[in-house]
Each structure stands twice: as structure tokens, then as C-alpha cells.
Design an enzyme around this catalytic site. Sequence first.
Site, mmCIF file in Angstrom:
data_model
loop_
_atom_site.group_PDB
_atom_site.id
_atom_site.type_symbol
_atom_site.label_atom_id
_atom_site.label_comp_id
_atom_site.label_asym_id
_atom_site.label_seq_id
_atom_site.Cartn_x
_atom_site.Cartn_y
_atom_site.Cartn_z
ATOM 1 N N SER A 1 0.858 -1.198 0.000
ATOM 2 C CA SER A 1 0.000 0.000 0.000
ATOM 3 C C SER A 1 0.886 1.236 0.000
ATOM 4 O O SER A 1 1.999 1.203 0.555
ATOM 5 C CB SER A 1 -0.887 0.015 1.248
ATOM 6 O OG SER A 1 -1.552 1.263 1.377
ATOM 7 N N TYR B 1 -1.538 -0.765 10.357
ATOM 8 C CA TYR B 1 -1.710 -1.252 8.979
ATOM 9 C C TYR B 1 -0.559 -0.761 8.100
ATOM 10 O O TYR B 1 0.052 -1.542 7.349
ATOM 11 C CB TYR B 1 -3.056 -0.752 8.438
ATOM 12 C CG TYR B 1 -3.274 -0.969 6.961
ATOM 13 C CD1 TYR B 1 -3.699 -2.209 6.478
ATOM 14 C CD2 TYR B 1 -3.052 0.045 6.034
ATOM 15 C CE1 TYR B 1 -3.899 -2.415 5.127
ATOM 16 C CE2 TYR B 1 -3.256 -0.148 4.676
ATOM 17 C CZ TYR B 1 -3.682 -1.375 4.231
ATOM 18 O OH TYR B 1 -3.879 -1.579 2.877
HETATM 19 P P1 NAP Z 1 -11.390 -6.120 0.376
HETATM 20 O O1 NAP Z 1 -12.291 -5.598 -0.697
HETATM 21 O O2 NAP Z 1 -11.727 -5.887 1.801
HETATM 22 O O3 NAP Z 1 -11.192 -7.694 0.105
HETATM 23 C C1 NAP Z 1 -10.379 -8.417 0.978
HETATM 24 C C2 NAP Z 1 -10.240 -9.827 0.476
HETATM 25 O O4 NAP Z 1 -9.332 -10.518 1.352
HETATM 26 C C3 NAP Z 1 -11.538 -10.599 0.518
HETATM 27 O O5 NAP Z 1 -11.508 -11.547 -0.519
HETATM 28 C C4 NAP Z 1 -11.478 -11.276 1.888
HETATM 29 O O6 NAP Z 1 -12.253 -12.477 1.967
HETATM 30 C C5 NAP Z 1 -10.011 -11.608 1.951
HETATM 31 N N1 NAP Z 1 -9.489 -11.769 3.294
HETATM 32 C C6 NAP Z 1 -9.488 -10.891 4.315
HETATM 33 N N2 NAP Z 1 -8.879 -11.405 5.380
HETATM 34 C C7 NAP Z 1 -8.475 -12.655 5.033
HETATM 35 C C8 NAP Z 1 -7.814 -13.702 5.698
HETATM 36 N N3 NAP Z 1 -7.404 -13.575 6.978
HETATM 37 N N4 NAP Z 1 -7.573 -14.846 5.032
HETATM 38 C C9 NAP Z 1 -7.973 -14.983 3.755
HETATM 39 N N5 NAP Z 1 -8.608 -14.033 3.063
HETATM 40 C C10 NAP Z 1 -8.868 -12.883 3.715
HETATM 41 O O7 NAP Z 1 -9.907 -5.555 0.211
HETATM 42 P P2 NAP Z 1 -9.167 -4.843 -1.039
HETATM 43 O O8 NAP Z 1 -9.401 -3.389 -0.927
HETATM 44 O O9 NAP Z 1 -9.442 -5.560 -2.302
HETATM 45 O O10 NAP Z 1 -7.658 -5.085 -0.582
HETATM 46 C C11 NAP Z 1 -6.867 -6.127 -1.104
HETATM 47 C C12 NAP Z 1 -5.430 -5.826 -0.724
HETATM 48 O O11 NAP Z 1 -5.076 -4.530 -1.216
HETATM 49 C C13 NAP Z 1 -5.187 -5.786 0.794
HETATM 50 O O12 NAP Z 1 -3.936 -6.345 1.093
HETATM 51 C C14 NAP Z 1 -5.187 -4.288 1.093
HETATM 52 O O13 NAP Z 1 -4.433 -3.985 2.248
HETATM 53 C C15 NAP Z 1 -4.554 -3.741 -0.172
HETATM 54 N N6 NAP Z 1 -4.837 -2.327 -0.426
HETATM 55 C C16 NAP Z 1 -6.105 -1.899 -0.681
HETATM 56 C C17 NAP Z 1 -6.316 -0.543 -0.915
HETATM 57 C C18 NAP Z 1 -7.683 0.016 -1.205
HETATM 58 O O14 NAP Z 1 -7.836 1.256 -1.265
HETATM 59 N N7 NAP Z 1 -8.698 -0.783 -1.427
HETATM 60 C C19 NAP Z 1 -5.236 0.360 -0.878
HETATM 61 C C20 NAP Z 1 -3.971 -0.127 -0.614
HETATM 62 C C21 NAP Z 1 -3.771 -1.471 -0.398
HETATM 63 P P3 NAP Z 1 -13.848 -12.443 2.341
HETATM 64 O O15 NAP Z 1 -14.541 -11.850 1.130
HETATM 65 O O16 NAP Z 1 -14.189 -13.868 2.550
HETATM 66 O O17 NAP Z 1 -13.989 -11.573 3.543
#
Ligand code: NAP
Length: 247
Positions: free
Chosen positions: A142, A156
Site C-alpha cells: 500500500s 496497517y
Molecule cells: P477487500 O475488498 O476488503 O477484500 C479483501 C479480500 O481478502 C476478501 O476476498 C477477503 O475475503 C479476503 N481476506 C481478508 N482477510 C483474510 C484472511 N485472513 N484470510 C484470507 N482471506 C482474507 O480488500 P481490497 O481493498 O481488495 O484489498 C486487497 C489488498 O489490497 C489488501 O492487502 C489491502 O491492504 C490492499 N490495499 C487496498 C487498498 C484500497 O484502497 N482498497 C489500498 C492499498 C492497499 P472475504 O470476502 O471472505 O472476507
Amino acid sequence: MAPILLITGGSRGIGAATARLGAKHGYDVCLSYLSEEARADTVVAEIEALGRRAIAVRADTGSEPDIMRLFAAADRLGPLAALVNNAGVPGRAGLVEAIAGDDLERVLRVNVWGVFLCAREAVRRMARQQGGAGGAIVNVSSVAARMGSPFEFVHYAASKGAVDTFTLGLAKEVADQGIRVNAVRPGMIDTEIHARSGLPERVAKIVPTVPMKRIAAPEEVAEVILWLLSDRASYVTGALVDVGGGR
Ligand code: NAP
């Protein structure tokens, strides 16, 4: 046989977008999820509609037995070619002085510890010296890693700093085993992570500070991940690629 791509957290958001795009790029996909089984099954069905194989495995990346089960399931599809360490949790928002030990432990366990163990399992399968055919790993970090996320998500941000350093170290460790290791650092991406983090208004507050003045679609991150996994990035390893609209 199609190359096998394993994505942690592929039921929603960036992981689901990466799974769909991976299938379009010719991968068969093993994706994990934590609790959203129906959402994971939908992604599987979308991939199968593209003519590729896919499986969804409930596996908490904070659990070593779950991680071992996840990789064993992927092995049944075929030899692993690519891993996307995507699953991540924001933790509860708040000041460091008010942080709860259990929340800190969960954030570090899922975002750092799980990333290490998933990478370990991938390296064991991909390393040329261990009979593997090489491969590629992309860790989802991130922009928070270099911003620190003060007053909200320092734990985080620090966990993503660890992901960056891990990427640099592992890339050097396995470069001569035919494995490339890179990270993407997304900025504000339009997923459910924000609403679920307890600060849904945070997106509207931050978007005006993004030089490109907009939030991004998860597909815009998936494009960079698929490029890093591909042979088009054949000399790229240990790179931390910002996908943050200039932020
Ligand atoms: P999201 O929409 O909240 O989706 C999270 C995904 O991870 C879901 O498939 C969830 O499964 C799964 N998950 C969560 N905890 C888990 C665990 N302990 N074991 C296995 N699976 C787990 O998140 P996102 O925004 O797509 O983020 C994905 C990655 O990008 C993360 O690492 C996040 O830190 C990073 N990121 C996101 C952003 C942003 O703005 N969105 C920015 C920077 C970095 P369920 O559906 O079953 O809950």
C-alpha cells in the site's frame, strides 16, 4: 496445461479483479477467501465462463494449517506458476496510544506473517534448485507503507512497510532460482475495505488530496499485477510499483 495462479483473498475487491483478469490472460486460478463463500463462488463461475478452471478455498491466511490446505488444493490444479499475496485487513482505526493488542496481532498476522508463509510455500514449489520451473510472486502492499497513516491506521501502514522490505529481501534471495518477487502499492481503490474499516467517510476526505483527483477501480491494480506476473516484466524483480494516482 494452463499455468496456475494462486490469489489470496480473491472473493472481492482487488483479488477478485486479479482473478478475473488472470483468467483472461490464460491462467487457471485457485483463490482463497475468509467468509464470503457465495462471492468466491461467483468469481469461480465467472472464470469458468471464460473457459478456464478455477477453485475457491476457504483459508485464513492467519492460520498455517489453512495455508497448507490452500496450497495443497492449488497443487491439485497443477504446478504453481504465480502467487498474488493479496489478502489483507486494515484493522480498527485509532491512535497508536489506544491500540488493542488483539487488533495489532491480527493485522500483523494476516498482513505480514501470512504473506511470509504463503511466499514460503510458493518458493518451495517454484525454485529451480528444488525441481521447480520458476515463477513470479506479487505482494499487495500500500502507499500507506511510505505515508504512515497517522491518527488512523499506523499498524496497517507499518505492516505494509514490512511487506515492502520482505519483497526486497525475498526478491534477492530467490532471483537465481527463477523466481521474480515484486510488490504493488495501491492508493485509494474502490473496494469494500473502506466501508468495513469503520471510517467510510475517509474516501471522500482523501480523494481531493490525490493528484489525479479520483479513486481507482480494482481492475487498474489488477492490470499492473498481471504485468508484473508476466514475461513482459522478465527483468523486473524487487520492484515496489505505486498505483496511487500520484499520491
Ligand atoms: P477487500 O475488498 O476488503 O477484500 C479483501 C479480500 O481478502 C476478501 O476476498 C477477503 O475475503 C479476503 N481476506 C481478508 N482477510 C483474510 C484472511 N485472513 N484470510 C484470507 N482471506 C482474507 O480488500 P481490497 O481493498 O481488495 O484489498 C486487497 C489488498 O489490497 C489488501 O492487502 C489491502 O491492504 C490492499 N490495499 C487496498 C487498498 C484500497 O484502497 N482498497 C489500498 C492499498 C492497499 P472475504 O470476502 O471472505 O472476507
